[in-house]
Write a protein that holds these residues in place. Structure first.
Motif, PDB file in Angstrom:
ATOM      1  N   GLN A 154      22.597 -13.051 -14.038  1.00 21.30           N
ATOM      2  CA  GLN A 154      21.430 -12.815 -15.031  1.00 21.30           C
ATOM      3  C   GLN A 154      19.961 -13.427 -14.141  1.00 21.30           C
ATOM      4  OE1 GLN A 154      22.478 -12.455 -18.926  1.00 21.30           O
ATOM      5  NE2 GLN A 154      22.096 -13.849 -19.043  1.00 21.30           N
ATOM      6  N   SER A 155      18.650 -12.507 -14.698  1.00 21.49           N
ATOM      7  CA  SER A 155      17.439 -13.001 -14.108  1.00 21.49           C
ATOM      8  C   SER A 155      16.563 -13.908 -15.359  1.00 21.49           C
ATOM      9  CB  SER A 155      16.449 -11.617 -14.276  1.00 21.49           C
ATOM     10  OG  SER A 155      16.637 -10.815 -14.872  1.00 21.49           O
ATOM     11  N   ALA A 156      15.856 -14.770 -14.742  1.00 20.69           N
ATOM     12  CA  ALA A 156      14.567 -14.932 -15.687  1.00 20.69           C
ATOM     13  C   ALA A 156      14.577 -14.984 -16.895  1.00 20.69           C
ATOM     14  CB  ALA A 156      13.472 -16.107 -14.688  1.00 20.69           C
ATOM     15  N   CYS A 157      14.675 -15.454 -17.838  1.00 19.40           N
ATOM     16  CA  CYS A 157      13.764 -14.987 -18.901  1.00 19.40           C
ATOM     17  C   CYS A 157      12.511 -14.778 -18.777  1.00 19.40           C
ATOM     18  CB  CYS A 157      14.539 -16.157 -20.422  1.00 19.40           C
ATOM     19  SG  CYS A 157      15.371 -16.119 -20.894  1.00 19.40           S
ATOM     20  N   SER A 160       9.597 -17.693 -19.352  1.00 25.15           N
ATOM     21  CA  SER A 160      10.420 -18.909 -18.774  1.00 25.15           C
ATOM     22  C   SER A 160       9.093 -19.465 -18.351  1.00 25.15           C
ATOM     23  CB  SER A 160      11.479 -19.074 -17.848  1.00 25.15           C
ATOM     24  OG  SER A 160      13.410 -18.203 -17.857  1.00 25.15           O
ATOM     25  N   ARG A 165      11.924 -20.894 -13.540  1.00 31.38           N
ATOM     26  CA  ARG A 165      12.257 -20.492 -12.530  1.00 31.38           C
ATOM     27  C   ARG A 165      13.282 -21.384 -11.432  1.00 31.38           C
ATOM     28  NH1 ARG A 165       9.723 -14.761 -13.885  1.00 31.38           N
ATOM     29  NH2 ARG A 165       9.403 -15.542 -16.153  1.00 31.38           N
ATOM     30  N   LEU A 190      17.415 -10.543 -26.461  1.00 32.88           N
ATOM     31  CA  LEU A 190      17.565 -10.469 -25.038  1.00 32.88           C
ATOM     32  C   LEU A 190      18.479 -11.155 -24.317  1.00 32.88           C
ATOM     33  CD1 LEU A 190      15.544  -8.660 -22.538  1.00 32.88           C
ATOM     34  CD2 LEU A 190      14.354 -10.931 -22.672  1.00 32.88           C
ATOM     35  N   SER A 191      19.160 -10.770 -23.123  1.00 33.08           N
ATOM     36  CA  SER A 191      20.088 -11.658 -22.530  1.00 33.08           C
ATOM     37  C   SER A 191      19.233 -11.919 -21.171  1.00 33.08           C
ATOM     38  CB  SER A 191      21.359 -10.547 -21.875  1.00 33.08           C
ATOM     39  OG  SER A 191      21.815 -11.131 -23.520  1.00 33.08           O
ATOM     40  N   CYS A 192      18.993 -13.692 -20.690  1.00 37.18           N
ATOM     41  CA  CYS A 192      18.528 -13.352 -19.789  1.00 37.18           C
ATOM     42  C   CYS A 192      18.800 -14.957 -19.646  1.00 37.18           C
ATOM     43  CB  CYS A 192      17.149 -13.401 -20.034  1.00 37.18           C
ATOM     44  SG  CYS A 192      16.101 -14.307 -20.761  1.00 37.18           S
ATOM     45  N   ALA A 193      18.742 -15.077 -17.865  1.00 37.43           N
ATOM     46  CA  ALA A 193      18.696 -16.581 -17.138  1.00 37.43           C
ATOM     47  C   ALA A 193      20.877 -16.460 -18.152  1.00 37.43           C
ATOM     48  CB  ALA A 193      17.929 -17.873 -18.294  1.00 37.43           C
TER      49      ALA A 193
END
Length: 778
Positions: A154-157, A160, A165, A190-193
């Motif tokens: 997953q990418s960073a929020c 963040s 990061r 949101l799904s992230c990081a």
């Protein structure tokens, strides 16, 4: 005929008088401590089949909830404990194998299911450092550092920080065993990081981390929590309220209070050993089945632990042995006495640190006596020496402040800050004395010094990486590697500048290639970059960045003055003026103009308009009120003399008042006029460091041997770098407390609760200052 007074004799007498005054104030604070009582034993009697709920009042635990834990006995007589409301968790220690468990936690196994809101998660794999689970729509894989959704990282929020990061990028490009652990969180849209989105729950409503290689899910606590339902013994249960057996229990953790526990049939006996509430008398309203045995607060309490007695016996033996050896064989009893006293103080200080860590510290009076011995030892180490003199007086002032905090508190934990500061002071001054008195028979060569500095740099980098991997912004293993790294950065940079300025005098040997040349050119820059990275990754404010920039600018200024680079000197002075102007312009900026900032924008908003952010601006608002109540002569009108030993509930309510906001308590208790005296003493300490640096520079200019010249230049720039860091701490701490700057979490040197900053930075700096020639010797 009377001889002429020695140079510096008047200064020594004045310093001794000032130290005696501070010691008298400390003694008065101990003598005026009001009578206080606390429960030494809490007895809970419960029949089989019955339940009882206990909380803050019944357990004398200031940080516990009113309904914190629920005790139950089943029909067979076994004891069980659970969180009563899910507001806070519980910690349980077992004596047989030393294991520790906490409520709201559950080790995951393949096939297990848990539910958060409407989302249900099924564990497919939970072994070999990998957790795989699915929620019906996606499959998630987590290895402790990286979270993958359907096989893709997953990418960073979006919100963040730069540090988060950087950590995410590191974990993506390197194997899992080289990654930094980051817990898996649940909640949010949101799904992230390392977060799995769940619209039914707020961010952080649940988390998963590897504990001893086993993936463990943790339920969040708090008033707005969403129940985390997990299968326990085949039935769904709210994990935060799950019961745990008290078989072979040795201790319970409730809030920040630790209670030693023992079960004796129908009775559970608890002994509070840390952060225990204090009461003015022996009266308390307790429910049926709960009774207390009271104990008065004892300022003269002596620990009965064997390690403490053994440490003092060892210190006394070393003192007697050194004294006999020096007296009989070397005919130097005075030097032997100082060496023996230094060894004894260092051992006693280290033993006191261990006792504080183990919760077996002595009372305020024995601790104060030990600190007095260290302070007077430090004052007479080397006369005249302005660095040591002003440093000892600042240490005495900090001990007085921490002692006042301990005597003003309504629980036992605040005295621990004074005890820890006294232990660090005793250990540090003992080692400082040994460093000043023990001289090597043969001075180390430049190559030996460089190898030592290289080892110092490697240790600093490793310690910083350990903090990033296993610690937090408060440190790792109760230590702050950043303080040691600041010392390493200072001495490495000083070494490079000393070599660079003397390149023409050292001959061809100074231009050797290889490892030593890399040390001279690259290691300070590498350590500086690592420090910046740790500041961005671990710390939730920008104060380390400002501190490093202040230090860097000061070292550039010192180099430009030494190298006679007038253009660089003028440019740095103009830069300082520009920064001051920028702070003034920022102070006049409208909050609406910076509301969209991503770089710590919230801190600037709170700083500009704290009334509009009463929750996040609580520290700033409470500190300002305390300073206003102090006025010019303290809240009591007599510079705090009448308030010594008295309570101060409003000032103690300031968050981190023992560390970052210690100046606010000082201004409240002693007033602005006393603060002016403290500022003067701090300015004298900085001037003493710079004066010693100038004398070292003059000694380098007059040295005939290049090694002596390099050593003098090295000492000069170590003192300059140390003064720059101390000035940065003074500047940021006073600026934060007086609202000149946004809130930045930096302790004030000497005044705040002692620990890593004292041991790893201040005392080595004092040792350099003590080793520098005095005005009489130069």
């Amino acid at each position: 005929m009377m001889g002429a007074p020695r140079p510096g004799f008047g200064l020594g007498m004045l310093a001794a008088a000032a130290l005696a005054l501070l010691c008298a104030l400390q003694a008065l604070a101990v003598l005026r401590m009001p009578s206080a009582f606390s429960p030494s034993d809490i007895t809970i009697t419960l029949a089989p089949g019955h339940t009882i709920e206990l909380g803050r009042a019944e357990l004398a635990a200031p940080q516990a909830d009113p309904r914190h834990l629920r005790l139950r006995r089943d029909s067979a007589g076994r004891w069980f404990v659970a969180s009563a409301s899910g507001m806070q968790g519980l910690r349980i220690e077992h004596g047989a194998d030393g294991t520790k468990t906490r409520s709201g936690a559950l080790a995951l196994q393949a096939g297990q299911r848990f539910q958060l809101g409407a989302a249900q998660y099924t564990v497919e794999t939970a072994h070999d450092g990998l957790l795989r689970l699915q929620d019906g729509a996606h499959t998630w894989e987590y290895d402790g550092a990286l979270l993958r959704q359907d096989g893709s990282a997953q990418s960073a929020c979006p919100q963040s920080s730069l540090g988060a990061r950087l950590l995410g990028f590191w974990n993506r490009i390197l194997p899992a065993f080289l990654g930094f652990e980051r817990p898996l969180g649940f909640g949010g849209n949101l799904s992230c990081a390392t977060t799995i989105g769940n619209p039914d729950a707020a961010p952080g409503s649940a988390s998963i981390a590897f504990v001893d290689g086993v993936p463990t899910v943790f339920a969040a606590s708090g008033s707005g929590r969403v129940p985390l339902l997990a299968e326990v013994d085949g039935l769904p249960a709210d994990l935060a309220l799950r019961e745990l057996p008290l078989d072979d229990v040795s201790a319970l953790g409730v809030g920040r209070t630790r209670l030693l526990a023992a079960i004796d049939g129908d009775t559970l006996r608890l002994q509070p050993v840390s952060r225990v509430a204090l009461f003015p008398d022996t009266r308390a309203e307790l429910p049926e089945g709960v009774s207390w045995r009271w104990a008065p607060r004892n300022s003269w309490l002596l620990p009965a632990s064997t390690p403490w007695a053994g440490a003092f016996a060892l210190a006394s033996g070393l003192l007697a042995g050194l004294l006999a050896w020096r007296t009989v064989f070397r005919k130097q009893p005075a030097l032997a006495l100082r060496l023996g006293a230094g060894v004894a103080l260092a051992i006693a200080g280290f033993a006191l640190l261990l006792a504080v860590r183990a919760g077996q510290a002595p009372g305020a009076a024995p601790t104060l006596l030990l600190a007095w011995a260290a302070l007077w030892y430090g004052l007479q180490l080397r006369r005249p020496n302005a660095v040591l003199t002003t440093g000892v007086l600042l240490l005495a002032g900090g001990l007085l402040l921490q002692l006042e905090l301990g005597t003003a508190a309504t629980d036992t934990s605040w005295m621990r800050h004074f005890q820890k500061t006294a232990a660090a002071t005793t250990l540090g001054l003992g080692l400082t004395g040994l460093a000043g008195l023990l001289k090597a028979r043969r001075p180390a060569s430049q190559a030996q010094v460089e190898w030592t500095l290289l080892a110092l740099a490697c240790c600093a980098v490793v310690a910083l990486l350990v903090q990033v991997g296993w610690g937090s912004e408060t440190g790792v293993f109760d230590l702050q590697p950043v303080e040691f790294a600041k010392l390493a950065l200072t001495v490495l940079t000083a070494h490079c500048i000393a070599l660079g300025l003397g390149a023409g005098d050292t001959g061809s040997s100074a231009r050797k290639a290889g490892l030593l040349r890399w040390l001279r050119l690259a290691s300070p820059a590498l350590l500086f970059i690592v420090l910046l990275a740790v500041a961005l990754v671990q710390v939730d404010d920008y104060s380390p960045l400002i501190l490093l920039l202040v230090w860097g600018a000061a070292m550039l200024l010192a180099w430009s003055l030494a190298a006679r680079q007038r253009a660089a000197t003028v440019a740095l002075c103009l830069l300082a003026v520009g920064v001051i102007g920028a702070v003034g312009l920022l102070r006049a900026t409208s909050p609406d103009d910076i509301a969209h900032w991503n770089f710590y924008g919230e801190r600037f908003l709170v700083w500009l308009d704290p009334a509009a952010h009463p929750h996040t601006g609580q520290q700033l608002l409470l500190g300002a009120r305390a300073i206003l109540a102090g006025g010019w002569m303290g809240a009591d009108g007599v510079f705090g003399l009448a308030a010594l030993g008295a309570s101060a509930p409003d000032a103690l309510a300031i968050p981190a008042v023992q560390d970052d906001f210690a100046p606010s308590f000082f201004l409240n208790r002693h007033g602005l006029l006393a603060a002016l005296g403290l500022w003067t003493l701090q300015a004298l300490f900085l001037c003493a460091l710079l004066g010693a640096a100038l004398r070292a520079w003059s000694g380098a200019a007059g040295a005939r041997d290049f090694r002596h010249a390099w050593q003098a230049r090295f000492r000069c720039f170590v003192l300059c770098g140390g003064a720059a860091f101390v000035f940065g701490h003074f500047l940021l701490s006073w600026g934060t407390n007086l609202s000149f700057f946004p809130i930045m979490g930096q302790p004030m040197s000497f005044l705040s609760a002692g620990g890593s900053h004292l041991l790893f930075f201040i005392f080595p700096l004092l040792a350099f200052g003590a080793a520098a020639p005095s005005s009489k010797e130069s």
